[in-house]
Every structure is written in C-alpha cells, then in structure tokens.
Scaffold this motif. Structure first.
Motif, mmCIF file in Angstrom:
data_model
loop_
_atom_site.group_PDB
_atom_site.id
_atom_site.type_symbol
_atom_site.label_atom_id
_atom_site.label_comp_id
_atom_site.label_asym_id
_atom_site.label_seq_id
_atom_site.Cartn_x
_atom_site.Cartn_y
_atom_site.Cartn_z
ATOM 1 N N UNK A 3 -1.431 -56.055 -14.924
ATOM 2 C CA UNK A 3 0.165 -55.622 -14.809
ATOM 3 C C UNK A 3 0.751 -56.726 -14.060
ATOM 4 N N UNK A 4 1.913 -57.339 -14.334
ATOM 5 C CA UNK A 4 2.800 -57.834 -13.680
ATOM 6 C C UNK A 4 4.015 -57.284 -13.213
ATOM 7 N N UNK A 5 4.406 -57.115 -12.109
ATOM 8 C CA UNK A 5 5.669 -56.386 -11.718
ATOM 9 C C UNK A 5 6.577 -57.443 -11.126
ATOM 10 N N UNK A 6 7.525 -57.397 -11.428
ATOM 11 C CA UNK A 6 8.727 -58.374 -11.063
ATOM 12 C C UNK A 6 9.831 -57.608 -10.096
ATOM 13 N N UNK A 7 10.564 -58.191 -9.087
ATOM 14 C CA UNK A 7 11.605 -57.701 -8.248
ATOM 15 C C UNK A 7 12.364 -58.734 -7.922
ATOM 16 N N UNK A 8 13.774 -58.490 -7.605
ATOM 17 C CA UNK A 8 14.574 -59.238 -6.897
ATOM 18 C C UNK A 8 15.699 -59.622 -7.638
ATOM 19 N N UNK A 9 15.823 -59.469 -8.848
ATOM 20 C CA UNK A 9 16.914 -59.778 -9.756
ATOM 21 C C UNK A 9 18.506 -59.110 -9.373
ATOM 22 N N UNK A 10 19.460 -59.487 -9.816
ATOM 23 C CA UNK A 10 20.521 -58.808 -9.541
ATOM 24 C C UNK A 10 21.919 -59.771 -9.766
ATOM 25 N N UNK A 11 22.963 -59.175 -9.418
ATOM 26 C CA UNK A 11 24.380 -59.741 -9.634
ATOM 27 C C UNK A 11 24.519 -60.638 -8.371
ATOM 28 N N UNK A 12 25.024 -61.752 -8.646
ATOM 29 C CA UNK A 12 25.510 -62.813 -7.456
ATOM 30 C C UNK A 12 26.143 -63.923 -7.937
ATOM 31 N N UNK A 13 27.340 -64.197 -6.909
ATOM 32 C CA UNK A 13 28.168 -65.092 -7.555
ATOM 33 C C UNK A 13 27.765 -66.642 -7.619
ATOM 34 N N UNK A 14 28.328 -67.360 -8.210
ATOM 35 C CA UNK A 14 28.011 -68.880 -8.104
ATOM 36 C C UNK A 14 27.896 -69.344 -7.009
ATOM 37 N N UNK A 15 26.872 -69.976 -6.806
ATOM 38 C CA UNK A 15 26.573 -70.659 -5.470
ATOM 39 C C UNK A 15 25.906 -70.006 -4.537
ATOM 40 N N UNK A 16 25.454 -68.622 -5.138
ATOM 41 C CA UNK A 16 24.655 -67.748 -4.131
ATOM 42 C C UNK A 16 23.341 -67.877 -4.350
ATOM 43 N N UNK A 17 22.416 -67.275 -3.567
ATOM 44 C CA UNK A 17 20.901 -67.231 -3.842
ATOM 45 C C UNK A 17 20.147 -65.943 -4.161
ATOM 46 N N UNK A 18 19.247 -66.004 -4.946
ATOM 47 C CA UNK A 18 18.451 -64.880 -4.942
ATOM 48 C C UNK A 18 16.937 -65.260 -4.980
ATOM 49 N N UNK A 19 15.980 -64.044 -4.629
ATOM 50 C CA UNK A 19 14.621 -64.667 -4.431
ATOM 51 C C UNK A 19 13.988 -63.585 -5.403
ATOM 52 N N UNK A 20 13.116 -64.065 -6.300
ATOM 53 C CA UNK A 20 12.327 -63.011 -7.244
ATOM 54 C C UNK A 20 11.155 -63.070 -6.906
ATOM 55 N N UNK A 21 10.322 -61.911 -7.053
ATOM 56 C CA UNK A 21 8.898 -61.715 -6.413
ATOM 57 C C UNK A 21 8.247 -61.299 -7.642
ATOM 58 N N UNK A 22 6.921 -61.494 -7.964
ATOM 59 C CA UNK A 22 6.184 -60.987 -8.909
ATOM 60 C C UNK A 22 4.543 -60.833 -8.390
ATOM 61 N N UNK A 23 4.144 -59.489 -8.774
ATOM 62 C CA UNK A 23 2.824 -59.430 -8.163
ATOM 63 C C UNK A 23 1.824 -59.053 -9.412
ATOM 64 N N UNK A 24 0.879 -59.485 -9.365
ATOM 65 C CA UNK A 24 -0.128 -59.314 -10.427
ATOM 66 C C UNK A 24 -1.210 -58.232 -9.967
ATOM 67 N N UNK A 25 -1.684 -57.320 -10.922
ATOM 68 C CA UNK A 25 -2.603 -56.319 -10.356
ATOM 69 C C UNK A 25 -3.744 -55.706 -11.625
ATOM 70 N N UNK A 26 -4.522 -55.437 -11.487
ATOM 71 C CA UNK A 26 -5.439 -54.756 -12.548
ATOM 72 C C UNK A 26 -6.814 -55.619 -12.545
ATOM 73 N N UNK A 27 -7.298 -55.619 -13.665
ATOM 74 C CA UNK A 27 -8.718 -56.183 -14.011
ATOM 75 C C UNK A 27 -8.711 -57.717 -13.943
ATOM 76 N N UNK A 28 -8.439 -58.374 -12.810
ATOM 77 C CA UNK A 28 -8.472 -59.649 -12.782
ATOM 78 C C UNK A 28 -9.264 -60.197 -11.973
ATOM 79 N N UNK A 29 -10.124 -61.333 -12.723
ATOM 80 C CA UNK A 29 -11.094 -62.111 -12.008
ATOM 81 C C UNK A 29 -10.419 -63.250 -11.255
ATOM 82 N N UNK A 30 -9.697 -63.852 -12.028
ATOM 83 C CA UNK A 30 -8.882 -65.090 -11.197
ATOM 84 C C UNK A 30 -7.527 -65.268 -12.087
ATOM 85 N N UNK A 31 -6.708 -66.214 -11.230
ATOM 86 C CA UNK A 31 -5.477 -66.436 -11.865
ATOM 87 C C UNK A 31 -5.319 -68.086 -11.707
#
Length: 125
Positions: A3-31
């Motif tokens: 599973x990959x879960x993202x967060x951090x999206x939204x509405x912002x004005x031009x010139x602004x900033x946002x930070x997106x995050x994504x976390x992986x979990x589950x049966x993972x040996x390596x990425x």
C-alpha cells in the motif's frame, strides 16, 4: 500486498508551496526507485520526479529548479517539495514505488510496481 498512502495535496495560489508525502507499507522486502507522477485533466500521466535507493534524482524539465524529491531515512517514504507552483502544475499526483516482495508460497522474490490512490493539487492563478 503493498500500500502507498499519499498526503499533502490541496489548493494553493500561484507562487505558493506544497509538500507531498507518500508512505509505503505491506509485504515489502525492498524498494529501489520511488517517484511522483501526475495526471492533469484530459492528459496522460507524466513523470514528475524519481529517486533511487542510492539517492540519484531525476526531474521532468518542467519542474526542475522548483520541485525537490527526497526519501525518508527509513527508505519507504518519499516526499515532493513543490515551490513556485504554477497553474499548469494542477493535477492529481501519484506516488510510485518499485518494490521487491517475497512470495512465501513460491519461495521467490517478485517485482511489483505499486501506485498510490493519488492526491489532488490545484494551483489557482
């Protein structure tokens, strides 16, 4: 399952900033490589940025100098710092991870390209 879960999206004005995050979990040996892709309305999904497990980064020309991709110390998280956002950056942003999973039934490792559900970024002019 991975599973990959993202967060951090939204509405912002031009010139602004946002930070997106994504976390992986589950049966993972390596990425190996993790990355961000985006899909604007009526357009195909396109690469935004990728980062390997060794820290090698790749950016689309359209975001170079404005976006920064990074991975967390645990290597199963990836971030996208987006600065100087433009209306043309408006899209659904998807996290991607190239995973190796272990199949206990076959006692073999398997490759899996996992995708998140997407997070909407809207940049107003």
């Amino acid at each position: 399952q991975v599973q990959l879960v993202e967060s951090g999206g939204g509405l912002v004005q031009a010139g602004g900033s946002l930070r997106l995050s994504c976390a992986a979990s589950g049966n993972i040996f390596s990425i190996t490589t993790m990355g961000w892709y985006r899909q604007a309305p009526g357009k195909q999904r396109e690469l935004v940025a990728t980062i390997t497990s060794d820290g090698v980064k790749n950016y689309a020309d359209s975001v170079k100098g404005r976006f920064t991709i990074s991975r967390g110390s645990a290597k199963n998280t990836v971030y996208l710092q987006m600065n100087s956002l433009k209306p043309e950056d408006t899209a659904v942003y998807y996290c991607n991870a190239d995973c190796r999973t272990y199949n206990s039934g076959t006692a073999a490792f398997e490759a899996l390209a996992a995708w998140g559900q997407g997070t909407l970024v809207t940049v107003s002019s």
